[in-house]
Design a protein around this motif. Structure first.
Motif, PDB file in Angstrom:
ATOM      1  N   GLU A  82       0.816  -1.217   0.000  1.00  0.00           N
ATOM      2  CA  GLU A  82       0.000   0.000   0.000  1.00  0.00           C
ATOM      3  C   GLU A  82       0.853   1.272   0.000  1.00  0.00           C
ATOM      4  OE1 GLU A  82      -3.262   2.015   2.924  1.00  0.00           O
ATOM      5  OE2 GLU A  82      -3.365  -0.152   2.656  1.00  0.00           O
ATOM      6  N   ALA A  83       1.960   1.272   0.716  1.00  0.00           N
ATOM      7  CA  ALA A  83       2.756   2.497   0.881  1.00  0.00           C
ATOM      8  C   ALA A  83       3.836   2.680  -0.184  1.00  0.00           C
ATOM      9  CB  ALA A  83       3.396   2.517   2.263  1.00  0.00           C
ATOM     10  N   ALA A 135      -3.636  -1.153   9.871  1.00  0.00           N
ATOM     11  CA  ALA A 135      -3.059  -0.538   8.670  1.00  0.00           C
ATOM     12  C   ALA A 135      -3.072   0.982   8.733  1.00  0.00           C
ATOM     13  CB  ALA A 135      -3.800  -1.024   7.434  1.00  0.00           C
ATOM     14  N   ASN A 136      -3.962   1.569   9.499  1.00  0.00           N
ATOM     15  CA  ASN A 136      -4.015   3.028   9.593  1.00  0.00           C
ATOM     16  C   ASN A 136      -2.804   3.609  10.311  1.00  0.00           C
ATOM     17  OD1 ASN A 136      -6.481   3.435   8.227  1.00  0.00           O
ATOM     18  ND2 ASN A 136      -7.561   2.711  10.042  1.00  0.00           N
ATOM     19  N   THR A 156       1.714   7.410   4.331  1.00  0.00           N
ATOM     20  CA  THR A 156       0.767   6.736   5.225  1.00  0.00           C
ATOM     21  C   THR A 156      -0.545   6.607   4.466  1.00  0.00           C
ATOM     22  OG1 THR A 156      -0.087   8.776   6.168  1.00  0.00           O
ATOM     23  CG2 THR A 156       1.841   7.802   7.258  1.00  0.00           C
ATOM     24  N   ARG A 157      -1.533   6.022   5.089  1.00  0.00           N
ATOM     25  CA  ARG A 157      -2.847   5.963   4.452  1.00  0.00           C
ATOM     26  C   ARG A 157      -3.437   7.349   4.246  1.00  0.00           C
ATOM     27  NH1 ARG A 157      -6.728   0.974   6.200  1.00  0.00           N
ATOM     28  NH2 ARG A 157      -5.890  -0.416   4.613  1.00  0.00           N
TER      29      ARG A 157
END
Length: 170
Positions: A82-83, A135-136, A156-157
């Motif tokens: 994701e990152a 995940a946050n 980050t998210r």
């Protein structure tokens, strides 16, 4: 004498063409082929992680804890996918041709710092995941002195921003 150069030219051209053939169309990917998107990993049913992420503190990322390395943990792999949108950077981060420091605790998060061999000050990164796997709370820092100067890219998210200095090492 005149026929000899022509014969040599003919032989040279004939030999140059030997071994060349058209590619077999059955082995080529169709022109409209698009590789699949990287999918987030999910634990296999019945094989959920039973060891807390805090158990990795003090180990190298490739060290297996209860049979699973740090990067193979679902929470870590998902945070990395994701990152870090660049697939080649993800491969470099988890690759064997980089320097990777021991995993450290940073408050409620677990971190791993790595860098390019012989260029640690110039190109380095840190991934932080929360001990509970949320995940946050995950963050990724990337520093490339040549393109970023004295700042680092933090993802980050919530988004991406630049912060002063290199990535944290512990």
């Amino acid at each position: 004498m005149r026929g000899r150069p022509m014969a040599l030219l003919f032989i040279t051209l004939t030999i140059a063409g030997c071994g060349k053939r058209d590619d077999d169309p059955a082995t080529l990917a169709p022109p409209e082929f698009v590789p699949p998107v990287t999918q987030a990993p999910a634990p296999v049913a019945g094989q959920a992680n039973t060891v807390p992420l805090t158990a990795y503190v003090g180990h190298h990322p490739r060290d297996a804890v209860d049979g699973v390395s740090f990067f193979d943990r679902t929470e870590v792999a998902n945070a990395l996918i994701e990152a870090v949108p660049e697939a080649d950077l993800r491969r470099r981060i988890i690759g064997r041709d980089t320097d990777q420091r021991r995993i450290f605790a940073d408050g409620p998060r677990i971190g791993m710092h790595g860098c390019e061999k012989q260029r640690c000050d110039a190109r380095n990164w840190t991934i932080l995941v929360t001990a509970d796997g949320d995940a946050n709370g995950a963050a990724f820092c990337y520093h490339d002195k040549q393109t970023m100067g004295d700042t680092s890219r933090w993802t980050t998210r919530a988004g991406t921003d630049r912060r002063p200095g290199p990535c944290p090492t512990a």
